[in-house]
Design an enzyme around this catalytic site. Sequence first.
Site, mmCIF file in Angstrom:
data_model
loop_
_atom_site.group_PDB
_atom_site.id
_atom_site.type_symbol
_atom_site.label_atom_id
_atom_site.label_comp_id
_atom_site.label_asym_id
_atom_site.label_seq_id
_atom_site.Cartn_x
_atom_site.Cartn_y
_atom_site.Cartn_z
ATOM 1 N N LYS A 26 0.885 -1.181 -0.113
ATOM 2 C CA LYS A 26 0.004 0.015 0.038
ATOM 3 C C LYS A 26 0.767 1.206 0.012
ATOM 4 C CE LYS A 26 -4.236 -1.889 2.153
ATOM 5 N NZ LYS A 26 -5.083 -2.039 3.264
ATOM 6 N N LYS A 61 -6.181 -11.503 -6.097
ATOM 7 C CA LYS A 61 -7.395 -11.771 -5.203
ATOM 8 C C LYS A 61 -8.362 -10.796 -5.139
ATOM 9 C CE LYS A 61 -6.368 -8.601 -1.232
ATOM 10 N NZ LYS A 61 -5.818 -8.523 0.193
ATOM 11 N N LYS A 118 -11.328 -4.894 -2.752
ATOM 12 C CA LYS A 118 -12.030 -3.712 -2.547
ATOM 13 C C LYS A 118 -11.632 -2.677 -3.595
ATOM 14 C CE LYS A 118 -13.621 -4.519 2.170
ATOM 15 N NZ LYS A 118 -13.360 -4.352 3.577
#
Length: 329
Positions: free
Chosen positions: A112, A195, A198
């Site tokens: 991130k 994966k 969101k």
Amino acid sequence: RPRVLSGIQPTADSFHLGNYLGAIRQWVAMQDTHDTFYCVVDLHAITVEHDPKLLRQRTRVSAAQLLALGIDPDRATLFVQSQVPEHPQLSWVMECMAGFGEASRMTQFKDKSTRQALDRVSVGLFTYPILQAADILLYQANFVPVGEDQRQHLELTRDLAQRFNTRFGKTFTLPEAYIVKDTGKVFDLQDPTAKMSKTVPAGVVELLEDPKKVAKKIRSAVTDTGREIVYDVENKPGVSNLLSIYSALSGRSIEDLEKAYDGKGYGDLKKDLGEVVVEFVTPVQAAVKGYLDDPAELDKLLAKGAERARAVASRTLAQTYERVGFLAG
Ligand code: TYM
């Protein structure tokens, strides 16, 4: 009864199929056999830029989804993290147990943070896994039902607990990650090697989106070369992902599905799975709406949950404070 704690972030308009099959489904099942604590982790949600109004809304929608999916507030303790101040309080102590290098090795943080300038990455995002450790350790949880992507955070939690226990005397239960084999990692429908997440919307099935769109997303899922409908993650990641989802939602075994689709095409599989998923989300959406129609009642239910959670969390925190040498409050 063994203790269970898990959490989910209120960072999107809807949970997705990965959240449900990787984690929440297990949360629901464990209510019967374990002493369960489930929280909507709004403190974690502010580690990245957010909109306050949206966060408040998403926190309620998250709680409503958990209830709609089968979390029973009489059997499980369902609460919102920020309403239990012991979480950040224990987190500080755990931050002082964690090594800077150790925290720097967390792959989710690395993923991130490398996409942007470091001054735009909050310190909260860096200490995120330590707050997660505090969430778990406060409840002396034995098991933590999560998806595969949380494994490293669970390892860190165990290491911190062990270190604290060694230094100050046995205080924390060492928790174990509880990760199911078949759906511990649900993959993106458009990119079945990544994966479902969101932050990547294309191949993500959201529980609260229009059922027509849900069916369409499934029908347009990427499949693999060849024609056979067989479970083979290596060579047929797309079909295998669909079979895993199908099996989990229908309760039919993968072998059974392989047999049923022997001689049929990918189109048949996707059409049928689309129907299965729509049948699953439709009543969930109706139930969510019901809970959101009465936000005052929902807030009341969550306040009760927070009170129950605090009864357990405050005991652990008091003991921790005593062990590290703080004066009694
Ligand atoms: P979060 O909010 O990203 O995801 C919630 C749960 O869904 C699982 N999950 C998946 N499982 C299978 N396949 C996928 N594609 C998939 N995507 C998400 C996650 O593994 C997770 O179990 N750090 C946590 C929240 C947290 C927490 C905790 C969890 C905070 N404190 C304490 C357990 C215990 C997170 O970001 O989850």
